[in-house]
Design a protein around this motif. Structure first.
Motif, PDB file in Angstrom:
ATOM      1  N   GLU A 163       0.823  -1.207   0.000  1.00 33.16           N
ATOM      2  CA  GLU A 163       0.000   0.000   0.000  1.00 33.16           C
ATOM      3  C   GLU A 163       0.855   1.254   0.000  1.00 33.16           C
ATOM      4  OE1 GLU A 163      -2.899   0.023   3.078  1.00 33.16           O
ATOM      5  OE2 GLU A 163      -3.823  -1.863   2.441  1.00 33.16           O
ATOM      6  N   GLY A 164       2.002   1.216   0.657  1.00 35.84           N
ATOM      7  CA  GLY A 164       2.870   2.378   0.733  1.00 35.84           C
ATOM      8  C   GLY A 164       3.652   2.583  -0.554  1.00 35.84           C
ATOM      9  N   ALA A 165       3.829   3.850  -0.945  1.00 33.57           N
ATOM     10  CA  ALA A 165       4.536   4.156  -2.184  1.00 33.57           C
ATOM     11  C   ALA A 165       5.991   3.697  -2.139  1.00 33.57           C
ATOM     12  CB  ALA A 165       4.462   5.656  -2.460  1.00 33.57           C
ATOM     13  N   ARG A 166       6.678   4.059  -1.074  1.00 31.36           N
ATOM     14  CA  ARG A 166       8.099   3.683  -0.990  1.00 31.36           C
ATOM     15  C   ARG A 166       8.269   2.169  -0.970  1.00 31.36           C
ATOM     16  NH1 ARG A 166      12.924   6.207   2.767  1.00 31.36           N
ATOM     17  NH2 ARG A 166      14.561   4.854   1.922  1.00 31.36           N
ATOM     18  N   GLU A 167       7.432   1.495  -0.202  1.00 28.22           N
ATOM     19  CA  GLU A 167       7.525   0.040  -0.111  1.00 28.22           C
ATOM     20  C   GLU A 167       7.300  -0.595  -1.479  1.00 28.22           C
ATOM     21  OE1 GLU A 167       5.767   1.960   1.862  1.00 28.22           O
ATOM     22  OE2 GLU A 167       6.695   1.695   3.831  1.00 28.22           O
ATOM     23  N   GLY A 168       6.307  -0.082  -2.223  1.00 30.80           N
ATOM     24  CA  GLY A 168       6.021  -0.638  -3.541  1.00 30.80           C
ATOM     25  C   GLY A 168       7.137  -0.402  -4.532  1.00 30.80           C
ATOM     26  N   VAL A 169       7.644   0.822  -4.565  1.00 27.41           N
ATOM     27  CA  VAL A 169       8.718   1.154  -5.501  1.00 27.41           C
ATOM     28  C   VAL A 169       9.954   0.302  -5.237  1.00 27.41           C
ATOM     29  CG1 VAL A 169      10.386   2.959  -6.109  1.00 27.41           C
ATOM     30  CG2 VAL A 169       7.944   3.500  -6.013  1.00 27.41           C
ATOM     31  N   GLU A 170      10.339   0.215  -3.985  1.00 27.43           N
ATOM     32  CA  GLU A 170      11.559  -0.541  -3.658  1.00 27.43           C
ATOM     33  C   GLU A 170      11.349  -2.042  -3.845  1.00 27.43           C
ATOM     34  OE1 GLU A 170      13.000   0.636   0.185  1.00 27.43           O
ATOM     35  OE2 GLU A 170      13.672   2.594  -0.550  1.00 27.43           O
ATOM     36  N   ALA A 171      10.160  -2.532  -3.531  1.00 25.21           N
ATOM     37  CA  ALA A 171       9.891  -3.966  -3.668  1.00 25.21           C
ATOM     38  C   ALA A 171       9.969  -4.414  -5.119  1.00 25.21           C
ATOM     39  CB  ALA A 171       8.520  -4.301  -3.087  1.00 25.21           C
ATOM     40  N   ILE A 172       9.585  -3.541  -6.050  1.00 28.64           N
ATOM     41  CA  ILE A 172       9.620  -3.910  -7.466  1.00 28.64           C
ATOM     42  C   ILE A 172      11.050  -4.087  -7.958  1.00 28.64           C
ATOM     43  CG2 ILE A 172       9.203  -3.000  -9.796  1.00 28.64           C
ATOM     44  CD1 ILE A 172       6.790  -4.400  -8.440  1.00 28.64           C
ATOM     45  N   VAL A 173      11.966  -3.251  -7.487  1.00 28.72           N
ATOM     46  CA  VAL A 173      13.370  -3.413  -7.882  1.00 28.72           C
ATOM     47  C   VAL A 173      13.900  -4.756  -7.372  1.00 28.72           C
ATOM     48  CG1 VAL A 173      15.702  -2.469  -7.724  1.00 28.72           C
ATOM     49  CG2 VAL A 173      13.738  -0.920  -7.898  1.00 28.72           C
ATOM     50  N   ALA A 174      13.588  -5.077  -6.129  1.00 28.89           N
ATOM     51  CA  ALA A 174      14.015  -6.358  -5.563  1.00 28.89           C
ATOM     52  C   ALA A 174      13.370  -7.522  -6.307  1.00 28.89           C
ATOM     53  CB  ALA A 174      13.672  -6.408  -4.075  1.00 28.89           C
ATOM     54  N   LEU A 175      12.092  -7.363  -6.648  1.00 28.22           N
ATOM     55  CA  LEU A 175      11.371  -8.396  -7.395  1.00 28.22           C
ATOM     56  C   LEU A 175      12.006  -8.605  -8.767  1.00 28.22           C
ATOM     57  CD1 LEU A 175       8.923  -8.629  -9.808  1.00 28.22           C
ATOM     58  CD2 LEU A 175       9.046 -10.337  -7.989  1.00 28.22           C
ATOM     59  N   HIS A 176      12.353  -7.508  -9.421  1.00 27.05           N
ATOM     60  CA  HIS A 176      12.983  -7.610 -10.740  1.00 27.05           C
ATOM     61  C   HIS A 176      14.263  -8.447 -10.663  1.00 27.05           C
ATOM     62  CE1 HIS A 176      14.298  -6.289 -14.763  1.00 27.05           C
ATOM     63  NE2 HIS A 176      15.506  -6.270 -14.226  1.00 27.05           N
ATOM     64  N   MET A 177      15.095  -8.168  -9.677  1.00 31.97           N
ATOM     65  CA  MET A 177      16.355  -8.896  -9.555  1.00 31.97           C
ATOM     66  C   MET A 177      16.128 -10.369  -9.229  1.00 31.97           C
ATOM     67  SD  MET A 177      18.551  -6.647 -10.399  1.00 31.97           S
ATOM     68  CE  MET A 177      20.044  -7.599 -10.043  1.00 31.97           C
ATOM     69  N   SER A 178      15.204 -10.657  -8.326  1.00 28.66           N
ATOM     70  CA  SER A 178      14.965 -12.052  -7.956  1.00 28.66           C
ATOM     71  C   SER A 178      14.308 -12.823  -9.104  1.00 28.66           C
ATOM     72  CB  SER A 178      14.106 -12.137  -6.690  1.00 28.66           C
ATOM     73  OG  SER A 178      12.815 -11.602  -6.905  1.00 28.66           O
ATOM     74  N   TRP A 179      13.375 -12.176  -9.808  1.00 29.49           N
ATOM     75  CA  TRP A 179      12.708 -12.841 -10.941  1.00 29.49           C
ATOM     76  C   TRP A 179      13.710 -13.144 -12.047  1.00 29.49           C
ATOM     77  CZ3 TRP A 179      11.671 -12.644 -16.122  1.00 29.49           C
ATOM     78  CH2 TRP A 179      10.583 -13.390 -16.581  1.00 29.49           C
ATOM     79  N   CYS A 180      14.583 -12.188 -12.337  1.00 26.83           N
ATOM     80  CA  CYS A 180      15.589 -12.401 -13.374  1.00 26.83           C
ATOM     81  C   CYS A 180      16.566 -13.510 -12.987  1.00 26.83           C
ATOM     82  CB  CYS A 180      16.341 -11.096 -13.653  1.00 26.83           C
ATOM     83  SG  CYS A 180      15.363  -9.866 -14.551  1.00 26.83           S
ATOM     84  N   GLY A 181      16.896 -13.602 -11.714  1.00 30.19           N
ATOM     85  CA  GLY A 181      17.772 -14.672 -11.276  1.00 30.19           C
ATOM     86  C   GLY A 181      17.105 -16.034 -11.354  1.00 30.19           C
ATOM     87  N   GLU A 182      15.820 -16.071 -11.068  1.00 26.58           N
ATOM     88  CA  GLU A 182      15.071 -17.330 -11.082  1.00 26.58           C
ATOM     89  C   GLU A 182      14.741 -17.779 -12.501  1.00 26.58           C
ATOM     90  OE1 GLU A 182      10.879 -19.151  -9.268  1.00 26.58           O
ATOM     91  OE2 GLU A 182      11.605 -17.189  -8.636  1.00 26.58           O
ATOM     92  N   HIS A 183      14.539 -16.824 -13.405  1.00 23.76           N
ATOM     93  CA  HIS A 183      14.162 -17.124 -14.797  1.00 23.76           C
ATOM     94  C   HIS A 183      15.206 -16.509 -15.735  1.00 23.76           C
ATOM     95  CE1 HIS A 183      10.187 -18.331 -13.280  1.00 23.76           C
ATOM     96  NE2 HIS A 183      10.232 -17.231 -12.556  1.00 23.76           N
ATOM     97  N   ARG A 184      16.423 -16.922 -15.561  1.00 18.88           N
ATOM     98  CA  ARG A 184      17.545 -16.240 -16.209  1.00 18.88           C
ATOM     99  C   ARG A 184      17.437 -16.226 -17.738  1.00 18.88           C
ATOM    100  NH1 ARG A 184      23.546 -16.271 -13.850  1.00 18.88           N
ATOM    101  NH2 ARG A 184      24.632 -15.224 -15.545  1.00 18.88           N
ATOM    102  N   GLU A 185      17.116 -17.373 -18.335  1.00 20.89           N
ATOM    103  CA  GLU A 185      17.040 -17.427 -19.798  1.00 20.89           C
ATOM    104  C   GLU A 185      15.893 -16.574 -20.329  1.00 20.89           C
ATOM    105  OE1 GLU A 185      18.992 -21.812 -20.718  1.00 20.89           O
ATOM    106  OE2 GLU A 185      16.846 -21.676 -20.275  1.00 20.89           O
TER     107      GLU A 185
END
Length: 198
Positions: A80-102
């Motif tokens: 719900e919080g703006a800062r939490e959402g913005v920062e969580a997406i960057v972390a999500l991007h990195m973890s998703w890319c690591g999990e689905h590298r190809e």
């Protein structure tokens, strides 16, 4: 019909083989022959599922983009919080890319299919819906004076540009991102997108 040796059908084997070849060699350098060799299917089996190499790529790109966007929106909506959402997406991007590298390498390194190419209409519609959903989350925070009014392209660049570049280095074997670096990118995205006092 499933392959008795490994239990995977021809389409699955073609898709898995294409992911490996596209990730290692790039789409332009991948030949139809190498796709068939990688997947171990006959010419007839290949054309039963796909019309061309471009058809495989377009389908893979559209499918992968949807996977990424679904994960992005699910993560964004859980904050719900703006800062939490913005920062969580960057972390999500990195973890998703690591999990689905190809698959991530496909999105980062290859040009999306155009509207008149296989997968193009699906990609265009997927993007429209995605940006509409992101805007729905963004708008209340913008109206509250917490986030800046940023056009979609610029928002993407400020939000995920450094993370995308870090993934390029990562996939090329040039640098392994650390937790501290990912946290720093999260903070940088927030500083770039929050509305600063005038």
């Amino acid at each position: 019909m499933r392959n008795a040796k490994n239990g995977r059908d021809g389409r699955t084997r073609i898709v898995e083989g294409a992911l490996r070849r596209f990730s290692q060699d790039g789409v332009s350098a991948t030949t139809l022959a190498s796709l068939r060799q990688e997947s171990g299917v006959s010419v007839g089996s290949f054309y039963h599922h796909f019309a061309s190499k471009e058809h495989v790529f377009g389908m893979l790109y559209a499918e992968t983009l949807t996977m990424y966007q679904d994960a992005f929106l699910a993560e964004l909506r859980s904050h719900e919080g703006a800062r939490e959402g913005v920062e969580a997406i960057v972390a999500l991007h990195m973890s998703w890319c690591g999990e689905h590298r190809e698959r991530a390498n496909l999105l980062i390194s290859e040009r999306p299919p155009k509207r008149d190419e296989p997968g193009g209409p699906e990609v265009a519609e997927s993007r429209r819906a995605f940006f509409r959903n992101v805007a729905d989350w963004w708008r209340p925070h913008m109206k509250a004076g917490v986030l800046q009014p940023v056009p979609p392209t610029m928002c993407y660049v400020l939000w995920l540009g450094p993370a995308v570049e870090m993934c390029r280095l990562w996939f090329a074997g040039a640098h392994q991102p650390t937790e501290e670096e990912i946290a720093a990118m999260c903070g940088a995205a927030w500083q770039s997108l929050r509305r600063h006092p005038s």
